[in-house]
Motif scaffolding. Structure first.
Motif, PDB file in Angstrom:
ATOM      1  N   GLY A   8      14.826  -5.390  34.090  1.00 34.97           N
ATOM      2  CA  GLY A   8      15.356  -4.624  35.154  1.00 34.97           C
ATOM      3  C   GLY A   8      15.625  -3.285  34.647  1.00 34.97           C
ATOM      4  O   GLY A   8      16.429  -2.951  33.685  1.00 34.97           O
ATOM      5  N   GLY A  10      17.173  -0.817  36.704  1.00 36.75           N
ATOM      6  CA  GLY A  10      18.070  -0.100  37.647  1.00 36.75           C
ATOM      7  C   GLY A  10      19.018   0.771  36.845  1.00 36.75           C
ATOM      8  O   GLY A  10      18.766   1.158  35.641  1.00 36.75           O
ATOM      9  N   TYR A  11      20.161   1.103  37.256  1.00 35.36           N
ATOM     10  CA  TYR A  11      21.370   1.959  36.845  1.00 35.36           C
ATOM     11  C   TYR A  11      21.696   1.292  35.554  1.00 35.36           C
ATOM     12  O   TYR A  11      21.823   2.119  34.531  1.00 35.36           O
ATOM     13  CB  TYR A  11      22.279   2.287  37.472  1.00 35.36           C
ATOM     14  N   VAL A  12      21.713  -0.005  35.320  1.00 38.37           N
ATOM     15  CA  VAL A  12      22.138  -0.685  34.121  1.00 38.37           C
ATOM     16  C   VAL A  12      21.197  -0.764  33.204  1.00 38.37           C
ATOM     17  O   VAL A  12      21.313  -0.181  32.137  1.00 38.37           O
ATOM     18  CB  VAL A  12      22.955  -2.069  34.538  1.00 38.37           C
ATOM     19  N   ASP A  31      10.133  -4.291  34.476  1.00 41.43           N
ATOM     20  CA  ASP A  31      10.649  -4.376  35.866  1.00 41.43           C
ATOM     21  C   ASP A  31       9.302  -5.082  36.552  1.00 41.43           C
ATOM     22  O   ASP A  31       8.245  -4.998  36.301  1.00 41.43           O
ATOM     23  CB  ASP A  31      10.963  -3.095  36.460  1.00 41.43           C
ATOM     24  N   LYS A  36       7.947   1.530  40.106  1.00 43.56           N
ATOM     25  CA  LYS A  36       8.723   2.232  39.073  1.00 43.56           C
ATOM     26  C   LYS A  36       8.194   2.379  37.872  1.00 43.56           C
ATOM     27  O   LYS A  36       8.369   3.524  37.203  1.00 43.56           O
ATOM     28  CB  LYS A  36      10.129   1.410  39.186  1.00 43.56           C
ATOM     29  N   GLY A  84      19.546  -6.964  33.002  1.00 46.96           N
ATOM     30  CA  GLY A  84      20.135  -5.874  33.738  1.00 46.96           C
ATOM     31  C   GLY A  84      19.707  -6.097  35.145  1.00 46.96           C
ATOM     32  O   GLY A  84      19.745  -4.864  35.991  1.00 46.96           O
ATOM     33  N   VAL A  85      19.297  -7.300  35.737  1.00 47.40           N
ATOM     34  CA  VAL A  85      18.818  -7.169  36.986  1.00 47.40           C
ATOM     35  C   VAL A  85      20.151  -7.481  37.870  1.00 47.40           C
ATOM     36  O   VAL A  85      21.113  -7.544  37.500  1.00 47.40           O
ATOM     37  CB  VAL A  85      17.756  -8.386  37.401  1.00 47.40           C
ATOM     38  N   THR A  87      22.721  -8.691  40.992  1.00 46.16           N
ATOM     39  CA  THR A  87      23.531  -9.778  41.275  1.00 46.16           C
ATOM     40  C   THR A  87      24.256  -9.575  42.633  1.00 46.16           C
ATOM     41  O   THR A  87      25.517  -9.629  42.687  1.00 46.16           O
ATOM     42  CB  THR A  87      24.647 -10.122  40.321  1.00 46.16           C
ATOM     43  N   THR A 122      26.586  -8.118  36.136  1.00 44.23           N
ATOM     44  CA  THR A 122      27.883  -8.969  36.397  1.00 44.23           C
ATOM     45  C   THR A 122      27.678  -9.995  36.928  1.00 44.23           C
ATOM     46  O   THR A 122      26.937 -10.300  38.059  1.00 44.23           O
ATOM     47  CB  THR A 122      28.538  -7.830  37.329  1.00 44.23           C
ATOM     48  N   GLU A 152      28.571  -4.547  31.355  1.00 39.92           N
ATOM     49  CA  GLU A 152      28.459  -3.022  31.508  1.00 39.92           C
ATOM     50  C   GLU A 152      29.677  -2.288  32.213  1.00 39.92           C
ATOM     51  O   GLU A 152      29.866  -2.910  33.351  1.00 39.92           O
ATOM     52  CB  GLU A 152      26.991  -2.588  32.029  1.00 39.92           C
ATOM     53  N   GLN A 156      28.117   5.152  37.887  1.00 38.16           N
ATOM     54  CA  GLN A 156      26.905   5.689  38.403  1.00 38.16           C
ATOM     55  C   GLN A 156      27.341   7.566  38.258  1.00 38.16           C
ATOM     56  O   GLN A 156      28.310   7.867  38.741  1.00 38.16           O
ATOM     57  CB  GLN A 156      26.291   5.465  39.515  1.00 38.16           C
ATOM     58  N   SER A 260      27.626  -0.326  44.149  1.00 45.26           N
ATOM     59  CA  SER A 260      27.140  -1.522  44.327  1.00 45.26           C
ATOM     60  C   SER A 260      28.103  -2.489  43.603  1.00 45.26           C
ATOM     61  O   SER A 260      27.793  -3.656  43.343  1.00 45.26           O
ATOM     62  CB  SER A 260      25.715  -1.396  43.466  1.00 45.26           C
ATOM     63  N   CYS A 261      29.271  -2.037  43.008  1.00 43.00           N
ATOM     64  CA  CYS A 261      30.093  -2.822  42.058  1.00 43.00           C
ATOM     65  C   CYS A 261      31.378  -3.105  42.850  1.00 43.00           C
ATOM     66  O   CYS A 261      31.602  -4.600  42.781  1.00 43.00           O
ATOM     67  CB  CYS A 261      30.352  -2.072  40.811  1.00 43.00           C
ATOM     68  N   LYS A 264      31.469  -5.400  46.007  1.00 39.43           N
ATOM     69  CA  LYS A 264      30.711  -7.159  45.630  1.00 39.43           C
ATOM     70  C   LYS A 264      31.580  -7.749  44.503  1.00 39.43           C
ATOM     71  O   LYS A 264      31.733  -8.944  44.478  1.00 39.43           O
ATOM     72  CB  LYS A 264      29.455  -6.971  45.259  1.00 39.43           C
ATOM     73  N   ARG A 328      24.512   2.156  48.395  1.00 33.89           N
ATOM     74  CA  ARG A 328      25.144   0.703  48.693  1.00 33.89           C
ATOM     75  C   ARG A 328      26.618   1.173  49.097  1.00 33.89           C
ATOM     76  O   ARG A 328      27.302   1.688  48.302  1.00 33.89           O
ATOM     77  CB  ARG A 328      24.765   0.162  47.237  1.00 33.89           C
TER      78      ARG A 328
HETATM   79  P1  NAD Z   1      19.558  -2.402  40.544  1.00 32.68           P
HETATM   80  O1  NAD Z   1      19.465  -3.070  41.655  1.00 32.68           O
HETATM   81  O2  NAD Z   1      19.625  -0.899  40.561  1.00 32.68           O
HETATM   82  O3  NAD Z   1      18.504  -2.630  39.611  1.00 32.68           O
HETATM   83  C1  NAD Z   1      17.854  -3.750  39.194  1.00 32.68           C
HETATM   84  C2  NAD Z   1      16.443  -3.956  38.997  1.00 32.68           C
HETATM   85  O4  NAD Z   1      16.250  -5.202  38.500  1.00 32.68           O
HETATM   86  C3  NAD Z   1      15.484  -3.502  39.901  1.00 32.68           C
HETATM   87  O5  NAD Z   1      14.786  -2.252  39.492  1.00 32.68           O
HETATM   88  C4  NAD Z   1      14.710  -4.473  40.157  1.00 32.68           C
HETATM   89  O6  NAD Z   1      13.191  -4.307  40.640  1.00 32.68           O
HETATM   90  C5  NAD Z   1      14.619  -5.295  38.789  1.00 32.68           C
HETATM   91  N1  NAD Z   1      14.177  -6.807  38.852  1.00 32.68           N
HETATM   92  C6  NAD Z   1      14.305  -7.550  39.800  1.00 32.68           C
HETATM   93  N2  NAD Z   1      13.820  -8.827  39.208  1.00 32.68           N
HETATM   94  C7  NAD Z   1      13.594  -8.591  38.163  1.00 32.68           C
HETATM   95  C8  NAD Z   1      12.759  -9.545  37.320  1.00 32.68           C
HETATM   96  N3  NAD Z   1      12.687 -10.833  37.301  1.00 32.68           N
HETATM   97  N4  NAD Z   1      12.316  -8.952  36.104  1.00 32.68           N
HETATM   98  C9  NAD Z   1      12.359  -7.401  35.846  1.00 32.68           C
HETATM   99  N5  NAD Z   1      12.928  -6.885  36.697  1.00 32.68           N
HETATM  100  C10 NAD Z   1      13.400  -7.304  37.625  1.00 32.68           C
HETATM  101  O7  NAD Z   1      20.833  -3.009  39.710  1.00 32.68           O
HETATM  102  P2  NAD Z   1      22.093  -2.004  38.934  1.00 32.68           P
HETATM  103  O8  NAD Z   1      22.932  -1.410  39.904  1.00 32.68           O
HETATM  104  O9  NAD Z   1      21.516  -1.487  37.703  1.00 32.68           O
HETATM  105  O10 NAD Z   1      22.993  -3.479  38.692  1.00 32.68           O
HETATM  106  C11 NAD Z   1      22.363  -4.367  37.636  1.00 32.68           C
HETATM  107  C12 NAD Z   1      23.493  -5.498  37.398  1.00 32.68           C
HETATM  108  O11 NAD Z   1      24.651  -4.578  36.568  1.00 32.68           O
HETATM  109  C13 NAD Z   1      24.280  -6.023  38.592  1.00 32.68           C
HETATM  110  O12 NAD Z   1      24.915  -7.199  38.277  1.00 32.68           O
HETATM  111  C14 NAD Z   1      25.693  -4.875  38.638  1.00 32.68           C
HETATM  112  O13 NAD Z   1      26.716  -5.528  39.193  1.00 32.68           O
HETATM  113  C15 NAD Z   1      25.855  -4.603  37.255  1.00 32.68           C
HETATM  114  N6  NAD Z   1      26.543  -3.319  37.119  1.00 32.68           N
HETATM  115  C16 NAD Z   1      26.258  -2.428  37.929  1.00 32.68           C
HETATM  116  C17 NAD Z   1      26.773  -1.006  37.473  1.00 32.68           C
HETATM  117  C18 NAD Z   1      26.413   0.070  38.379  1.00 32.68           C
HETATM  118  O14 NAD Z   1      27.182   1.075  38.151  1.00 32.68           O
HETATM  119  N7  NAD Z   1      25.148   0.212  39.154  1.00 32.68           N
HETATM  120  C19 NAD Z   1      27.647  -0.852  36.554  1.00 32.68           C
HETATM  121  C20 NAD Z   1      28.174  -1.898  35.792  1.00 32.68           C
HETATM  122  C21 NAD Z   1      27.520  -3.127  35.987  1.00 32.68           C
END
Ligand code: NAD
Length: 439
Positions: A8, A10-12, A31, A36, A84-85, A87, A122, A152, A156, A260-261, A264, A328
């Motif tokens: 994953g 994403g941000y994390v 990913d 991406k 870090g995908v 949830t 999370t 984490e 953001q 996003s946090c 949810k 989000r």
């Molecule tokens: P996000 O949606 O930005 O990124 C998730 C990524 O995972 C996407 O790029 C998606 O394409 C990829 N993905 C999906 N399935 C996959 C797979 N099978 N293999 C590889 N990649 C795959 O998510 P995020 O905001 O980074 O959050 C991720 C987790 O971290 C969540 O549980 C969130 O609650 C938690 N979190 C987020 C933040 C935040 O500020 N965004 C902070 C702390 C914790």
């Protein structure tokens, strides 16, 4: 140094991967999104985060960081795989764990050596136990796999800084082997590490986020009461902030938390409590206050105006907070459909979030009777406007002077969800000004 795969980007996931490479580990980021991965290989970040692209390019060039969709090769060679995908929230408030399950299955079917799987996403308390069981159930090769929790805490907008200068790193493990390995992975960061068991680590994440959400909703509740009894929320917050037990952060009242946090994670903890026969009254109240708060200004404006139909409405700020392109749960997403439904002609500006917003609300006439136009600056949005809503406290928006609302708008009527201006200054400038928790 370790060979680390991150699932994953994403941000994390991406920020974690880049920062692991920065401290010397060999990192491969995985990913499912081919587009991406192609962007990242060119040094372009798919998310807006200060300082991220510089570190991506530096570590890619140094050969410590790469990106792929080929999870088979990435996972089979890794010492540790960080997940870090997403949830995301489901309609009943529970967390959708299907992305975690997919990665767990991919790991189980492909790893060829002993491996530590680290869940950064999370996840509800108890999930890591299930992930470990799930991986072992589907394991193809005769290798040892253990699962650790490493929630984490980055915010953001400051994600890279927060990762490299984290206040604490939480690790939740069930064996010395897993604990030692995570300690070694994080050793080069030279940051405080709190080592607990897996379920406590999972709970620390929810307890922390929900505490902050509660703090915001509490201040919003106080703000609403301030308005009714003639107190000023900013003076009240200032007075509270001197008390060390309260602290000075997260005391800003406004139109509710988004992102996003918090939305949810409050719902997921409330759901977890319900599943365990416990009514989590405080968090439930935070959720309810936040839901009402998001449309507070729309309701205020609706009481002041006969209709939005045919009015030019300036919207300043679309993202859920400044410093990010993330929409989000942003208050704009609650308010813009209401305005469009009522026939408003919206002129929206956001320095970073407009491209993402356009995907949800393309420029032009909307399904209802209103329309939306995206403009290049606050001045353009304000030109000839009948009413203005401020949803995000970007620097570019804060920089608009009170006199500009008066000069540019047809009627200087401003609803400020972020309390950017002194009430008296706006009054002196001839602006009819409504904010949160102030007269
Ligand atoms: P996000 O949606 O930005 O990124 C998730 C990524 O995972 C996407 O790029 C998606 O394409 C990829 N993905 C999906 N399935 C996959 C797979 N099978 N293999 C590889 N990649 C795959 O998510 P995020 O905001 O980074 O959050 C991720 C987790 O971290 C969540 O549980 C969130 O609650 C938690 N979190 C987020 C933040 C935040 O500020 N965004 C902070 C702390 C914790």
């Amino acid at each position: 140094m370790f060979k680390i795969a991150v699932a994953g980007t994403g941000y994390v996931g991406l920020v974690a991967g880049v920062c692991f490479a920065e401290v010397g580990h060999q990192v491969i980021c995985v990913d499912i999104d081919d587009h991406k991965v192609k962007m990242m290989k060119q040094g372009i970040s798919p998310i807006f985060e200060a300082g991220l692209e510089e570190l991506m390019r530096k570590n890619y060039k140094a050969g410590r960081l790469d990106y792929t969709t080929d999870y088979v090769s990435a996972y089979k060679a890794a010492d540790a795989i960080f997940i870090g995908v997403g949830t995301p929230e489901q309609p009943d408030g529970s967390a959708n764990l299907s992305y975690i399950a997919t990665v767990a299955r991919q790991i189980a079917e492909n790893i060829e050596k002993d491996c530590l799987v680290v869940v950064k996403s999370t996840v509800p308390v108890g999930t890591n136990d299930k992930v470990e069981q799930f991986i072992n159930d589907f394991l193809v090769n005769d290798v040892k796999v253990e699962v650790a929790s490493n929630p984490e805490f980055l915010a953001q907008g400051t994600a890279v800084y927060d990762t490299l200068h984290a206040k604490r790193i939480i690790i939740g493990t069930e064996s010395k082997w897993a604990e030692n390995m995570l300690m070694q992975i994080y050793e080069p960061f030279k940051l405080p590490i709190v080592s607990v068991n897996r379920r406590s680590a999972e709970m620390i994440k929810y307890a922390s986020n929900d505490f902050l959400a509660l703090k915001i909703s509490y201040m919003n509740d106080i703000a609403n009461l301030c308005e009714l009894v003639g107190a000023d929320i900013q003076d009240v917050a200032k007075g509270m902030s001197f008390d060390d037990r309260i602290g000075s952060k997260f005391l800003n009242a406004g139109i509710g938390y988004g992102g996003s946090c918090f939305p949810k994670d409050t719902k997921a903890l409330e759901y977890l409590a319900r599943q365990n026969g416990y009514e989590f009254r405080t968090v439930k109240a935070a959720i309810e206050v936040n839901a009402d708060q998001k449309t507070l200004l729309f309701k205020k404006a609706s009481r002041r105006l006969i209709t939005f139909h045919g009015l030019k409405v300036a919207v300043l700020g679309l993202t859920f907070k400044p410093g990010t392109d993330d929409l989000r749960e942003a208050p704009s997403l609650e308010n813009i459909p209401l305005l469009l439904e009522q026939g408003a002609d919206i002129y929206a500006y956001d320095p970073v979030g407009m491209d993402n917003f356009k995907r949800k609300y393309p420029e032009g006439a909307a399904n209802g009777s209103g329309s939306i136009t995206y403009v290049n600056g606050p001045e353009e949005a304000l030109n000839g406007a009948n009413v203005c809503f401020i949803f995000t406290e970007w620097g570019e928006i804060k920089a608009v002077k009170p006199a500009e609302y008066k000069a540019k708008m047809r009627t200087p009527l401003v609803y400020d969800g972020r309390n950017l201006y002194e009430v008296s200054t706006m009054k002196e400038a001839g602006v009819e000004y409504y904010s949160v928790g102030r007269k």
